[in-house]
Design a protein around this motif. Structure first.
Motif, PDB file in Angstrom:
ATOM      1  N   SER A 337       0.851  -1.195   0.000  1.00 28.38           N
ATOM      2  CA  SER A 337       0.000   0.000   0.000  1.00 28.38           C
ATOM      3  C   SER A 337       0.878   1.233   0.000  1.00 28.38           C
ATOM      4  O   SER A 337       2.006   1.215   0.516  1.00 28.38           O
ATOM      5  CB  SER A 337      -0.913   0.000   1.237  1.00 28.38           C
ATOM      6  OG  SER A 337      -1.441   1.291   1.475  1.00 28.38           O
ATOM      7  N   ASP A 348      -7.747  -2.974  -0.647  1.00 26.10           N
ATOM      8  CA  ASP A 348      -7.442  -4.175   0.141  1.00 26.10           C
ATOM      9  C   ASP A 348      -8.561  -4.462   1.141  1.00 26.10           C
ATOM     10  O   ASP A 348      -8.989  -5.619   1.308  1.00 26.10           O
ATOM     11  CB  ASP A 348      -6.118  -4.001   0.884  1.00 26.10           C
ATOM     12  CG  ASP A 348      -4.909  -4.263  -0.001  1.00 26.10           C
ATOM     13  OD1 ASP A 348      -5.102  -4.633  -1.174  1.00 26.10           O
ATOM     14  OD2 ASP A 348      -3.771  -4.086   0.483  1.00 26.10           O
ATOM     15  N   THR A 361      -1.466  -6.094   4.969  1.00 24.04           N
ATOM     16  CA  THR A 361      -1.154  -4.932   4.131  1.00 24.04           C
ATOM     17  C   THR A 361       0.071  -4.229   4.692  1.00 24.04           C
ATOM     18  O   THR A 361       0.103  -3.872   5.886  1.00 24.04           O
ATOM     19  CB  THR A 361      -2.339  -3.953   4.077  1.00 24.04           C
ATOM     20  OG1 THR A 361      -3.461  -4.613   3.487  1.00 24.04           O
ATOM     21  CG2 THR A 361      -1.993  -2.731   3.245  1.00 24.04           C
TER      22      THR A 361
END
Length: 507
Positions: A337, A348, A361
């Motif tokens: 990310s 996500d 993430t």
């Protein structure tokens, strides 16, 4: 040594009757006492400057009070002279013909007859008085000597009648005080005038007066950088100045955006903002600026979808296979990310909820670092913009499983939309870019920048570069400041509730 010279002047005055003399500006030299002139001249000639008399002057100088000497050491010469008894004694005039020798050694003298005040500076640099006094010439200025070494500016009078007349100590003191008051009153006025001249001169300069700094709030390699560089090249010709790119990444673009918000609103610092910096980040981070109120919109520029990409080592070729693998391997995959609240982070969260899967993430400073980690296998999934991902999709290093748009992309026609790939209801998202200036930038400068952006986006070269990266240029009617302001407010209204529903916590 200043008092030594003053005391020498006092020796020139007659010692018997202590009389004060005065003369009006209309009086000539004849109004002075002839006997006094003769006495002053003869006294000056009859006292040779020998070492014994020098010792006498030193004794008189040492007889001064300690407080007066300390004033001299502290440099308060003007106040010491104007308040001392020696000053008053030295101020008594010794009148003489203009051709005679000055017995006062350039001390306080003025001109009689038709005279006018002027300002002169003493040029004496000796530590002891000169042994050969210089005569006063008609029409010359007789300086008021009050110090040696580094003299202050003093008062003198220019004689226009060829004669010399007195100046009393009280007049000298009054004129000095009045001069100081005038100077004190003029200083603020001079500062104001200088500031007004500077502001007027700065405002008179044509815009832009120097190169324009374009802040890209992400590292090189992301969408903002991919749009900003060709855009800056195309703006050079309309503006007549270079547009310099400054990549200032971090905190999902908020660090570079904060710097742009604090910049001077003169049009020489602008910000290339995207959806992250002017929609989502205000919902998820505590900012030092307002994403709407602290910026002046310039132009809405581009739209770009995102690609769902995975590393080639992952044993999947389609979106459905990918979802099955995630369900079979919970918490074994890491996604990249561009920061909290960025589009990859948001997508996500949407993917987790829709597929009921678990994966991690990892937040980076921008799309460039994400791409490097994905190619190296440190992470194995990421939502990336086509400008960053499409070259590596073509090379086979990564795979694209879907695109977040309503239609397939021209540069990657084999990649299906997310709706075609099997995502329930489809996943449509556009990562737009726009140009902003600091709040308070004059409307004339905003219009100049808008015209430069429109011309740059209309150039064949810029359109070709952006099209090859999968970036779609906005329609001309969207490229106005008013259209950008309306789009930004509509996006905030649309996405803030979605961010809340996704469960993304504010930081």
């Amino acid at each position: 040594m200043e008092y030594v010279q003053l005391l020498r002047t006092a020796r020139c005055a007659p010692s018997s009757p202590r009389r004060s003399y005065s003369a009006s500006p209309n009086a000539g030299c004849g109004s002075a006492s002839t006997a006094f002139r003769a006495t002053a001249a003869s006294t000056a000639r009859s006292r040779p400057r020998t070492s014994s008399s020098s010792r006498g002057w030193k004794r008189r100088s040492r007889a001064l009070s300690g407080s007066m000497r300390s004033r001299i050491r502290r440099g308060r010469r003007r106040k010491s002279f104007t308040t001392s008894r020696s000053m008053r004694r030295a101020a008594r005039w010794c009148s003489r013909p203009a051709s005679s020798t000055c017995a006062c050694c350039h001390l306080i003298t003025t001109a009689c007859g038709s005279w006018a005040w002027t300002t002169v500076a003493s040029t004496s640099s000796a530590t002891t008085p000169s042994t050969t006094p210089a005569p006063h010439q008609p029409g010359s200025a007789a300086p008021v000597v009050v110090s040696h070494g580094n003299p202050p500016v003093n008062r003198a009078a220019v004689c226009t009648a060829g004669a010399v007349s007195p100046i009393l100590a009280s007049s000298a003191r009054g004129s000095e005080t009045q001069s100081e008051e005038e100077d004190r009153m003029r200083r603020p006025l001079a500062v104001v005038v200088f500031a007004l001249v500077a502001i007027t001169g700065a405002s008179a300069q044509p815009y832009p007066a120097r190169p324009v700094l374009m802040i890209v709030p992400f590292p090189p390699g992301g969408l903002a950088d991919a749009v900003g560089r060709p855009l800056a090249e195309g703006m050079h010709e309309p503006l007549g100045q270079n547009v310099v790119i400054a990549n200032i990444g971090g905190a999902n673009g908020s660090i570079g955006s904060a710097r742009a918000a604090r910049a001077a609103p003169d049009g020489h610092t602008i910000l290339l903002g995207i959806w992250n910096t002017h929609v989502a980040v205000a919902k998820l981070l505590k900012l030092e600026y307002d994403v709407v109120e602290d910026f002046a919109p310039i132009a809405f520029m581009t739209d770009s979808p995102l690609l769902l990409t995975v590393h080639r080592s992952l044993p999947v070729n389609t979106y459905k296979e990918f979802v099955d693998w995630l369900r079979a391997n919970p918490d074994k995959l890491s996604s990249g990310s561009a920061g909290i609240g960025s589009p990859p982070h948001l997508l996500d969260e949407v993917l987790r909820k829709q597929t009921n899967t678990r994966f991690q993430t990892v937040h980076y400073r921008g799309a460039g670092p994400i791409m490097q980690e994905l190619m190296g296998g440190q992470i194995r999934m990421a939502f990336l913009n086509p400008a960053t991902a499409s070259p590596h999709v073509r090379s086979g290093v990564i795979r694209a499983l879907g695109v977040t748009s309503a239609q397939r992309m021209k540069i990657l026609p084999d990649v299906p939309t997310m709706a075609e790939a099997g995502f329930p209801g489809g996943m449509e998202f556009s990562l737009w870019s726009a140009l902003f200036a600091p709040k308070g930038t004059p409307r004339k400068i905003i219009n100049t920048l808008n015209e430069a952006v429109v011309k740059s986006l209309a150039s064949v070269r810029v359109r070709e570069v952006l099209a090859n990266q999968g970036v779609e240029i906005a329609a001309r009617e969207k490229q106005t400041p008013e259209a950008l302001a309306a789009i930004q407010r509509a996006e905030i209204k649309k996405w803030w509730p979605i961010i809340e529903a996704a469960g993304i916590k504010p930081q």
